[in-house]
Motif scaffolding. Sequence first.
Motif, mmCIF file in Angstrom:
data_model
loop_
_atom_site.group_PDB
_atom_site.id
_atom_site.type_symbol
_atom_site.label_atom_id
_atom_site.label_comp_id
_atom_site.label_asym_id
_atom_site.label_seq_id
_atom_site.Cartn_x
_atom_site.Cartn_y
_atom_site.Cartn_z
ATOM 1 N N UNK A 137 0.828 -1.195 0.000
ATOM 2 C CA UNK A 137 0.000 0.000 0.000
ATOM 3 C C UNK A 137 0.870 1.256 0.000
ATOM 4 N N UNK A 138 2.072 1.178 0.570
ATOM 5 C CA UNK A 138 2.968 2.338 0.477
ATOM 6 C C UNK A 138 3.346 2.598 -0.980
ATOM 7 N N UNK A 139 3.575 1.513 -1.727
ATOM 8 C CA UNK A 139 3.940 1.677 -3.143
ATOM 9 C C UNK A 139 2.765 2.240 -3.938
ATOM 10 N N UNK A 140 1.571 1.767 -3.612
ATOM 11 C CA UNK A 140 0.382 2.285 -4.302
ATOM 12 C C UNK A 140 0.199 3.767 -3.972
ATOM 13 N N UNK A 141 0.368 4.111 -2.681
ATOM 14 C CA UNK A 141 0.226 5.519 -2.294
ATOM 15 C C UNK A 141 1.225 6.391 -3.051
ATOM 16 N N UNK A 142 2.465 5.895 -3.165
ATOM 17 C CA UNK A 142 3.485 6.675 -3.875
ATOM 18 C C UNK A 142 3.065 6.874 -5.322
ATOM 19 N N UNK A 143 2.507 5.821 -5.911
ATOM 20 C CA UNK A 143 2.050 5.910 -7.298
ATOM 21 C C UNK A 143 0.937 6.929 -7.437
ATOM 22 N N UNK A 144 -0.019 6.874 -6.505
ATOM 23 C CA UNK A 144 -1.147 7.804 -6.593
ATOM 24 C C UNK A 144 -0.686 9.231 -6.358
ATOM 25 N N UNK A 145 0.245 9.368 -5.402
ATOM 26 C CA UNK A 145 0.727 10.708 -5.080
ATOM 27 C C UNK A 145 1.415 11.328 -6.286
ATOM 28 N N UNK A 146 2.124 10.500 -7.060
ATOM 29 C CA UNK A 146 2.832 11.027 -8.229
ATOM 30 C C UNK A 146 1.851 11.438 -9.322
ATOM 31 N N UNK A 147 0.691 10.803 -9.335
ATOM 32 C CA UNK A 147 -0.301 11.166 -10.356
ATOM 33 C C UNK A 147 -1.004 12.475 -10.008
ATOM 34 N N UNK A 148 -1.093 12.737 -8.706
ATOM 35 C CA UNK A 148 -1.932 13.828 -8.240
ATOM 36 C C UNK A 148 -1.517 15.217 -8.716
ATOM 37 N N UNK A 149 -0.229 15.592 -8.553
ATOM 38 C CA UNK A 149 0.127 16.980 -8.881
ATOM 39 C C UNK A 149 -0.134 17.345 -10.333
ATOM 40 N N UNK A 150 0.027 16.381 -11.243
ATOM 41 C CA UNK A 150 -0.190 16.686 -12.653
ATOM 42 C C UNK A 150 -1.641 17.080 -12.864
ATOM 43 N N UNK A 151 -2.514 16.319 -12.219
ATOM 44 C CA UNK A 151 -3.937 16.601 -12.376
ATOM 45 C C UNK A 151 -4.271 17.967 -11.774
ATOM 46 N N UNK A 152 -3.735 18.205 -10.585
ATOM 47 C CA UNK A 152 -4.006 19.477 -9.927
ATOM 48 C C UNK A 152 -3.502 20.638 -10.778
ATOM 49 N N UNK A 153 -2.299 20.464 -11.307
ATOM 50 C CA UNK A 153 -1.705 21.533 -12.103
ATOM 51 C C UNK A 153 -2.502 21.758 -13.386
ATOM 52 N N UNK A 154 -2.867 20.660 -14.038
ATOM 53 C CA UNK A 154 -3.658 20.775 -15.267
ATOM 54 C C UNK A 154 -4.966 21.510 -14.982
ATOM 55 N N UNK A 155 -5.593 21.119 -13.881
ATOM 56 C CA UNK A 155 -6.887 21.700 -13.561
ATOM 57 C C UNK A 155 -6.765 23.197 -13.291
ATOM 58 N N UNK A 156 -5.570 23.606 -12.850
ATOM 59 C CA UNK A 156 -5.408 25.021 -12.518
ATOM 60 C C UNK A 156 -5.129 25.871 -13.757
#
Lengths: 299, 780
Positions: free
Chosen positions: B518-537
């Motif tokens: 689950x730590x590896x999954x969290x790291x994967x999800x966390x890496x996906x997050x900023x791109x989406x946030x940035x795109x949305x902004x």
Amino acid sequence: MSRPKPTSFQALILTLHNYWSEHGCAILQPHDIEVGAGTLHPATVLRALGPKPWNAAYVQPSRRPGDGRYGENPNRLQHYYQYQVILKPNPPNMQDLYLGSLEAIGLDLRLHDIRFVEDDWENPTVGAWGLGWEVWCDGMEVSQYTYFQQVGGLDVSPVAGELTYGLERLAMYVFGVDNVYDLPFNDPDSPLGAMTYGDVFLENERQHSEANFHGYDVAVLKGQFEDMERQVPLMLARDYQGKSLVLPAYDMVLKASHLFNLMNARGAIAVAERASYIGRIRDLCKMCASEWVKQQEAA
Amino acid sequence: MPQLLLELFSEEIPARMQANAARDLERMAREHLAAAGFLPEALKTFAGPRRLTLVVEGLPIAQADRKEELKGPRVGAPPQAMEGFLRKAGLTQDQLVERDGVYMAFIEKTGRPTPEIIAEMVEAIVRGFAWPKSMTWGTCKLRWVRPLKRILCVFDREIVPFSIEGIESSDISEGHRFMGDAQPFRVRDFDEYAKGLNDHFVVLDVEERKARILEGCKTLCFARNLELVEDLGLLEEVAGLAEWPTPVLGDMDPSFLDLPPEVIRTSMRTHQKYFAVKKQGEAGLAAHFITVANIQAADGGKVIAEGNAKVLSARLSDARFFWDEDCKPGAFEGWLDKLSGVTFHAKLGTMAQRVERIVALAGEIAPRVGADVGMAKEATRLAKADLASGMVSEFPELQGLMGRYYYRAQNGLAVVSPQGVSNEPKLGQGNAAEQAIIVADAIGHHYRPQGPSDAVPTAPLSVAVALADKLDTLVGFFAIDEKPTGSKDPYALRRSSLGVIRTILENGVRLPLRSAISAAVDAGMAAEQPVIAKLASLDDSQQSEARELLEHHGLDYMRALSRETGITSGINLHPSVFIYSSFSPGAFAKAFSDHRIFAKSYNLPDKQAELLAFFADRLKVLLKDQGKRHDLVDAVFALGDDDLVRIVARVEALDAFLKTDDGKNLLAGYKRASNILKAEEKKGWKAEGERGLLDDASAPEAALYDALRMVEPALAAALAKEDFTGAMQELAGLRGPVDAFLDGVFVNSEVAAERDNRLKTLAAVRDAMGQVADFSLVAG
């Protein structure tokens, strides 16, 4: 058929010309468009396709803009020569013919170690692949030997055998020269004065290196690439006496390919874009290849 | 008895294909001969640069005559049946014999001459040979690995006549291209063939070629006080490149010896197929090499040695160029930039993204393996950088190793010490140099273990980076459903998971798999997050920012996502081109958000369980390979534990316990108890309420009650300490009372309260034992 061994770069070329001429090849001249490899000459890429026999040999300057070293590297050039032989269908004794050409240029095959080392050749830009070898002489690759299986994504039948000699490298080896610019270009005993490869090409390397790395305007190159890209389908759509203009179209592909190489050398192509540019050129080339085969088979 | 000799003579066969070709030829010949009813006395095949050879001893000159009995239709069967049978048998009805109401046909089959069968066999072999890659040539329709020139085929000293696509069989072979008279020669049996080849400078047997090479190398080394750096893979390869292998010693410019020895060896091996040599008794390489020529030259190989030395100098100059460029200050940051242009996998983004994920993950793992978080993140950030270096682009197998060298070079540490003298700073002082050594090792060792015989990393920092690297790979490929199936494992996920398991076990790391995943999954999800946030902004006018952001993921990733999301508006998707016109970053942000690989996949309830089960399988395989009993592994696994160290400790304690008398008997008691319980539970009985000691309890009941009262807390205490041997000893205390209980107490008493209490007692035994392992899965 015994001749004196060549003692200069030009004599090496003349020896190969004589040799392949005596073995029945048409001796052609270089194609007058910049190409990255002798294979791209229409005498190879297009003539390898279709049912008709074709036997030719020629020298072709190869342009590798990214390999320019301002004349400072003894082995690397952005403009060098390949000797190209294409035999279709390949004769059964093609290997022997090839080895004969090495003897003709002065290699004693009982003194040197000649080896055929597996090398599956492919050129993704023209959608071509074949099986064959790198030919090694004392550990150095002196030729590429390929039985073409596909060109432009189409099966090559009958099979064409292709030989590519890297002329400068071969000459350096045969003449025992460590720096390409020291190669004797003409007869070292010429009464008009001996010239080296450097006398002929050093300045060329310097200026073109600068142009390749810094000189060309990227926007212009890009525009020209796209112009060429547009020309290809136009040529292929144009009807002239019941045929499309596949030969001019192929020339446009070559130009696009060279423009891509120039952009690449200028560092104008992101790594991620490289594959898509190559794909675009390959698609254009495939269009030409299938059109060419259609015309050949109809003829 | 007669002999068959077959030689398929072609242009040069790739070295790597020869051994398999010899095996395939042998297999095909055996099958064909067996199908024809032949049992040869001996059969052997050979493969070399230009020929495949088969020799079969002891074949008869013809097949034996055979009598066949065919059962036909019954007497009185419909005429159509009779007609069909007669056609098949090639007989007329009067040739049939009636037996027990059935028509029988007796057919005499005359054996065919062996040459006919051989001719068919050779044709089938030639046409059906499975080369990894084959080709056509000229106008011939045949496919072979390279043009097939001749087929020598003699049986019983006679040519077996046939022709395949214009190639006539003959009794002619050829020897060495250049040595001897270089003329074809005729042979009629294997002895003549072997002699002919020898006279024409061809060593037929690959084992002899290898022996000749080794022998030659050793002679050359001995004379110069050198030692060969043995390389079996290379030996195999060069033995496939020369018919008359002749080692030649050449000199290398000693100034190249300041390059790392791995670089010199790799350059020699990959590009030139040279053997490296050492000075006798020294660690570093010597300034020489051995090439294996295909010719015994008249000048003793002088020209060959000089030519090869020149080529090697050019190669090593290239390597030196890469090395010098790669060692320049700031190189690492430049490579890190380039990693965003390297696709790791279309759906998993670029190498740069992968680095982001492993950095986060290594930060999580570090404290759990005793590594410093900051150093772990730094080492991980740099661990993949060398993939973009000049040297690793040229020699991919040097990944990691070069990163380690370069990091050391950047930090002023010694890189190569040819004399083997170490000037490492003293460890344990916590200084910058010491940290640099540790980080460099973590970079260099994070790919370990690369196979079952490779060591696992042991330094805590290396362990953290290695685990993060492999866990990200596993979690990522499971997310996109690229699991290994059968023999297919293109991303080497089995090796990765085994690497995780071994690294954890051999270092005694307490990292439960569920939390690791689950730590590896969290790291994967966390890496996906900023791109989406940035795109949305971004708003629709900020095209180039959006484009840059998307390209960070790589074009392949975008293409894959676009296909999946169906969002192609504003983006021109061509099979090989990805062209933007104007598009809406906001719409993309939304689509990406809905299709995030990690988040989407690991929201599925069974995704983590699937990966956990995959680990469990690998662990079972590993433990079985170590000789652990399969059923014991299952019994421990059934507890659902995911701490590998604990699992193995349990298996080991259980194994030892079951070898004792107490263990064996208690297991038997367990089985009896659980059978009784199972039967009753089927009828609906459930353990409810307190278990007690009834007033009129028998002695065995009282004894077991007391034993359980003693054992239960002691067991819990041992388990809490993870003292599994202790826990087993506690269980051993139950053996006597359980036996006495089962022998002396009638469980299914007619008194309901007695029955219920006795069942509860047994259930308590089962539960106590069940805390250690699921004994129902133990065989015996």
